[in-house]
Design an enzyme around this catalytic site. Structure first.
Site, mmCIF file in Angstrom:
data_model
loop_
_atom_site.group_PDB
_atom_site.id
_atom_site.type_symbol
_atom_site.label_atom_id
_atom_site.label_comp_id
_atom_site.label_asym_id
_atom_site.label_seq_id
_atom_site.Cartn_x
_atom_site.Cartn_y
_atom_site.Cartn_z
ATOM 1 N N GLU A 1 -13.955 -14.121 11.523
ATOM 2 C CA GLU A 1 -14.393 -13.955 12.650
ATOM 3 C C GLU A 1 -15.344 -14.335 14.319
ATOM 4 O O GLU A 1 -16.242 -14.339 12.911
ATOM 5 C CB GLU A 1 -14.074 -12.925 12.312
ATOM 6 C CG GLU A 1 -13.098 -11.398 13.670
ATOM 7 C CD GLU A 1 -13.551 -10.304 13.951
ATOM 8 O OE1 GLU A 1 -12.874 -9.861 14.544
ATOM 9 O OE2 GLU A 1 -13.785 -9.527 12.473
ATOM 10 N N LYS B 1 -5.466 -10.692 18.464
ATOM 11 C CA LYS B 1 -5.440 -10.083 16.915
ATOM 12 C C LYS B 1 -4.857 -8.740 17.374
ATOM 13 O O LYS B 1 -4.480 -8.262 19.236
ATOM 14 C CB LYS B 1 -6.714 -9.119 16.634
ATOM 15 C CG LYS B 1 -7.178 -8.054 15.649
ATOM 16 C CD LYS B 1 -8.094 -7.470 15.595
ATOM 17 C CE LYS B 1 -8.137 -6.557 14.275
ATOM 18 N NZ LYS B 1 -9.897 -6.511 14.175
ATOM 19 N N CYS C 1 -9.684 -9.491 10.658
ATOM 20 C CA CYS C 1 -11.130 -8.644 10.376
ATOM 21 C C CYS C 1 -9.776 -7.400 9.471
ATOM 22 O O CYS C 1 -9.137 -7.719 8.153
ATOM 23 C CB CYS C 1 -10.792 -8.111 10.823
ATOM 24 S SG CYS C 1 -12.699 -7.148 10.655
#
Length: 415
Positions: A159, A227, A285
């Site tokens: 990430e 995300k 994540c």
């Protein structure tokens, strides 16, 4: 109650007590004195009933009225306890048996994937560190591809490995880093690169998403994902659009800006060395800690999950282990391989039963070159199909039982 009131000269709901026997074959008869301490005779008779074979588990003694005559219940719970323990034992046996049978059956490997996972152990957001970070990533990537005989199906970074949006800075990456420019590196890699990179919003060019991108061996973007479940109060703040809220977090908390939320679930597609298509979803994540999101990706056809994470900021083993432990359950729930490629840990390949197949030490710069089986069953797991409906229904059922008990208790306390 009426007989007791007649003898003692009190009305209903006045201080007193009553003996109720439900299902006790032998009626309890006792002279109930009104003087203080008279309840002791009732207790003795009740104990005698409870020790007899004629009493069933529903005999109860209740005192009602003022606080000093607090509710007191004596009962015969043997049958209820026995049924409760039998039901609990049945649940344990059923779920344990199901788990053992599923593990014994195994999950077939449909394909395999040659992957290089790079753990650079640097913070890409530190000022002036981007060049060093990229050079380290490129070096480990080449080593990993060489370890696989020069042929990899995919190279995985972590990430935010690219701290600048690749789409808007491609010309810059043609010559940066100066010692080993990024775009020529990707072309020479011989495998697609999957890495974290900010994504500019299509609606507002001033805003960005925390994203991941798939770059093919021509250095072109082949797919993106933004995300969708951000870290609360860090990546996203409610009511940020209002100036007082925004100014408070900027001035008092030091939060300069927030990420825009991603709009859709993306399934990426690549081909392995044998020419077979492999589809994967990419929770970013701590999204791999949320089953509902990973379930959606598998339901859309993902053969496996690839998670890119940057937990290096924590600088603690405990934070990275906690994140890893939560993520392992996604493999078990979906019976899919989960590949975690992280900045500083915990980089690992997790099998469909939550087992660690391969991993790297935390907070060490290293790479993992692995041929990973892509386990996949014909059908989907119960959780993938049903989602969270089962725990929701069980919660509603439990709430109904509690409400029923409250209502019945209120009626008995206030006849």
């Amino acid at each position: 109650n009426s007989e007791f009131g007649r003898i003692c000269g009190v009305k209903r709901r006045k201080p007193g007590f009553s003996l109720q026997s439900f299902g006790c074959a032998k009626r309890i008869s006792a002279s109930i004195p009104c003087a203080p301490g008279g309840g002791q005779d009732i207790k003795q008779d009740l104990r005698a009933c409870r020790t007899s074979n004629e009493c069933e588990p529903k005999t109860a003694l209740r005192f009602s009225g003022r606080p000093e005559n607090a509710l007191l219940t004596q009962s015969c719970p043997a049958g209820l306890l026995r049924r409760t323990w039998l039901f609990a034992a049945w649940l344990v046996l059923v779920f344990t048996g199901y788990g053992l049978l599923r593990m014994a059956a195994g999950v077939p490997a449909a394909n395999s994937l040659k992957a290089v996972l790079v753990q650079q152990n640097t913070d890409p957001w530190v000022g002036g560190a981007q060049e060093k970070n990229l050079l380290l990533l490129e070096d480990f990537s080449r080593r990993g591809v060489a370890a696989l005989g020069g042929k990899a199906d995919i190279v995985l970074w972590s990430e935010s490995s690219l701290s600048s949006p690749y789409a808007q800075n491609r010309n810059r990456f043609e010559t940066f880093p100066r010692k080993d420019p990024f775009v020529p590196f990707v072309r020479s890699l011989g495998a697609p690169l999957f890495t974290g990179s900010p994504l500019r919003s299509a609606e507002d060019p001033r805003r960005y998403q925390n994203g991941v991108i798939l770059i093919n061996n021509r250095a072109e973007i082949a797919g993106v994902y933004g995300k969708r479940h951000p870290v609360p109060m860090a990546e996203h703040v409610p009511f940020w659009e209002f100036a007082p809220v925004r100014e408070f977090f900027q001035k008092k908390v030091g939060l300069g800006s927030i990420w825009e939320l991603g709009k859709e679930d993306t399934i990426f597609t690549i081909k392995n060395s044998e020419g077979a298509q492999i589809r994967f979803g990419a929770p970013i994540c701590f999204e791999d800690a949320f089953p509902y999101l990973c379930r959606r990706l598998v339901a859309k056809g993902a053969d496996l999950l690839i998670n890119l994470t940057n937990d290096a900021w924590s600088r603690t083993n405990s934070a990275q282990i906690q994140h890893f432990v939560a993520a392992r359950f996604r493999s078990i729930e979906m019976k899919r391989v989960l590949i975690r490629s992280t900045n500083g840990g915990l980089t690992a390949v997790i099998g469909p039963f939550g087992e660690i197949r391969q991993s790297l030490p935390m907070f060490e710069a290293a790479y993992l070159a692995a041929e990973i089986p892509v386990f996949r069953e014909e059908g989907l797991t119960p959780y993938t199909v049903l989602g969270d409906w089962l725990p929701i229904l069980l919660g509603i059922f439990l709430l109904c039982i509690l409400l029923r008990g409250v209502v019945r208790g209120t009626k008995e306390f206030n006849p």
